[in-house]
Design an enzyme around this catalytic site. Structure first.
Site, short mmCIF file in Angstrom:
data_model
loop_
_atom_site.label_atom_id
_atom_site.label_comp_id
_atom_site.label_asym_id
_atom_site.label_seq_id
_atom_site.Cartn_x
_atom_site.Cartn_y
_atom_site.Cartn_z
N HIS A 165 44.50 40.46 31.62
CA HIS A 165 43.74 41.08 30.52
C HIS A 165 44.41 42.41 30.13
O HIS A 165 44.63 42.70 28.96
CB HIS A 165 42.29 41.32 30.95
CG HIS A 165 41.51 42.26 30.08
ND1 HIS A 165 41.68 43.64 30.12
CD2 HIS A 165 40.59 42.04 29.10
CE1 HIS A 165 40.90 44.21 29.22
NE2 HIS A 165 40.23 43.27 28.59
N ASN A 166 44.72 43.20 31.14
CA ASN A 166 45.33 44.51 30.86
C ASN A 166 46.74 44.38 30.29
O ASN A 166 47.14 45.17 29.45
CB ASN A 166 45.34 45.37 32.12
CG ASN A 166 43.98 46.00 32.38
OD1 ASN A 166 42.96 45.40 32.06
ND2 ASN A 166 43.96 47.18 32.94
N SER B 3 35.83 44.97 32.67
CA SER B 3 36.48 45.60 31.53
C SER B 3 35.45 46.07 30.50
O SER B 3 34.42 45.43 30.31
CB SER B 3 37.44 44.63 30.85
OG SER B 3 37.97 45.24 29.68
N GLU C 3 46.25 43.72 26.83
CA GLU C 3 45.81 45.01 26.25
C GLU C 3 47.02 45.89 25.91
O GLU C 3 47.10 46.45 24.81
CB GLU C 3 44.90 45.69 27.28
CG GLU C 3 44.42 47.08 26.96
CD GLU C 3 43.60 47.66 28.14
OE1 GLU C 3 42.59 47.05 28.52
OE2 GLU C 3 43.99 48.72 28.67
N LYS D 11 41.96 39.93 35.51
CA LYS D 11 41.81 41.28 34.96
C LYS D 11 43.18 41.91 34.73
O LYS D 11 43.41 42.60 33.73
CB LYS D 11 40.96 42.16 35.89
CG LYS D 11 40.83 43.62 35.42
CD LYS D 11 40.12 43.70 34.09
CE LYS D 11 39.95 45.01 33.40
NZ LYS D 11 40.63 46.19 33.63
#
Ligand code: 6PG
Length: 473
Positions: free
Chosen positions: A187-188, A130, A191, A184
């Protein structure tokens, strides 16, 4: 090019791949890059200049150029292209070569690829990266998953190229299998949640507060120096200052209000639904991106459906102060939902994730980096097995301290008809999670009434069923 000359290989020389190659080379590593497209190869050649970087569109030459056992990173678009590359590449590889998929692959695809390559002597790792273009060039946050002993072969290199916070690298081995790509994905998801929350704050400041882009730039710049300090707040401040090259306006006002998505937020919601872990802020952020795309329908509805017609006539400075706290509150609950998903997914998928490590490597390089991650890291350092960080003393104190502001901000939105769905979800999540009693007894009763689904009682063990309407008669 001499055979077996280069330490690392990179397949996919788009912006991310190319920048990672340059980053690796900055740290003393020799890298060979491959891309089918000659123009991408030429771009890398141009950027590389005299550096020890080789770029080719010949896959055989690329493979030959690498030291053995080879380490090859893949930065190609997620989906079937990853499989096509593996299929083409695998016959050219030999025992103990390592393939690292550094794209945003769905973790279940990574599982399939691990299974498929387990039959060979090639190693495979799913690695989340990222930080966008500049992260790739100057230090991303890296989320590797896969066999731990295999990770050790690349740990020095990954630590060297990663972002650093207080000299600590923003990379660590996260867990086996698809753990890296799972982290990940979450994480998104976070986000998506944070971006939606920030856009709601923008909506309130613009429509209720009547602020222009200069004022918005000032507010976000100021916020970035305080409790909200984070990458997303920082770039938001920049965005309001950006001039349009085609008109005399600010660029933000010339951009269509219809957001796109590659899907990682939706994947997070889907998986959380499957695991029955509530992440409502992330869910609503995905829905709001979907709703934003219905531009024409919204324009028609605007002609038909009235709101309250009320205007905000409170104090603008007080609104800004409340919103700062409200955003802080909502952002914390969004991280809490993501972390809670990781907690339960880790058990289900046997990732054995260390949430402290995840918070730690998210402090720098990645899109969701923020000061608050220091508190989150401390919370999981104190209690590694915390299923929801909202009950950590420090985090809980911060939520309790800011809760009145989020209530105030939402009230303003409700009064004048400005949608704040993510902020509302974050508050509802907090209020629900802290409720020792929720009205789900009624849902159980209804289920038993119409479907004989049975219910449990709060005064004795067992499973019960009632013939509802007959008994009442
Ligand atoms: C990152 C970003 C990166 C990418 C997203 C955009 O961590 O560097 O998340 O992975 O910008 O995939 O996702 P959407 O297209 O779904 O908004």
């Amino acid at each position: 090019m001499n055979e077996k000359e280069y330490q690392y290989g990179m397949i996919g020389l788009g912006t991310m791949g190319r920048n990672l190659v340059l980053n690796m080379n900055d740290h003393g590593y020799s890298v060979a890059g491959f891309d089918k497209s000659n123009s991408q190869v030429d771009l890398l050649k141009k950027d590389a200049g005299e550096r020890k970087i080789y770029a080719t569109s010949d896959l055989n030459e690329f493979v030959k150029s690498l030291k053995t056992p080879r380490v090859i990173m893949l930065l190609v678009p997620a989906g079937k292209i990853v499989d096509e590359v593996i299929q083409e590449l695998a016959p050219l590889l030999s025992e103990n070569d390592l393939l690292m998929d550094c794209g945003n692959s769905h973790f279940t695809d990574t599982n399939k690829r691990i299974e498929q390559l387990a039959k060979s002597t090639i190693h495979f790792m799913g690695v989340g990266v990222s930080g966008g273009e500049s992260g790739a060039r100057y230090g991303p946050s890296i989320m590797p998953g896969g066999p731990k002993d295999v990770y050790k072969r690349v740990s020095d290199m990954l630590e060297a190229i990663s972002a650093k916070v207080n000299n600590e690298p923003c990379v660590t081995w996260l867990g086996p299998g698809s753990a890296g790509h799972y982290v990940k994905m979450v994480h998104n998801g976070i986000e998506y949640g944070l971006m939606q929350l920030i856009s709601e704050a923008y909506h309130l400041l613009k429509e209720a507060g009547g602020m222009n882009d200069n004022e918005l730039h000032d507010v976000f710049s100021k916020w970035n120096k305080g409790i909200l300090h984070s990458f997303l707040i920082e770039i938001t401040a920049d965005i309001f200052a950006q001039k349009d090259e085609l008109t005399n306006n600010r660029l933000i006002d010339m951009i269509l209000d219809s957001a796109h998505q590659k899907g990682t937020g939706g994947w997070t919601s889907e998986d959380a639904m499957g695991l029955q872990v509530p992440i409502p802020v992330i869910d609503i952020a995905v829905s709001m991106r979907d709703l934003s795309a219905y531009k024409k329908e919204r324009q028609l509805a605007q002609q038909k459906l009235e709101g309250t017609g009320k205007k905000f006539n409170g104090d603008k400075n007080a609104l800004v102060a409340s919103l700062e706290q409200a955003l802080y509150f909502s952002m914390i609950t969004t991280y809490a939902q993501g972390m809670s998903l990781l907690y339960f997914a880790s058990k289900e998928y046997k990732f054995d994730l260390k949430l402290e490590n995840i918070a730690s490597i998210w402090r720098g390089g990645c899109i969701i980096r923020a000061s608050i991650l220091e508190d989150i890291r401390s919370a999981f350092s104190r209690q590694p097995d915390l299923s929801n960080m909202m009950v950590d003393d420090t985090v809980g104190q911060k939520l309790m301290h800011s809760q009145m502001d989020v209530r105030r901000a939402i009230q303003i939105g409700i009064e004048i008809g400005i949608p704040l769905p993510a902020m509302m979800s974050s508050l509802a999540y907090y209020d629900s999670y802290r409720s020792g009693w929720l009205p789900a007894n009624l849902i159980q009763a209804q289920r038993d009434y119409f479907g004989a689904h049975t219910y449990e009682r709060n005064d004795r063990d067992g499973v019960f069923h009632t013939h509802w309407n007959q008994e009442n008669k």
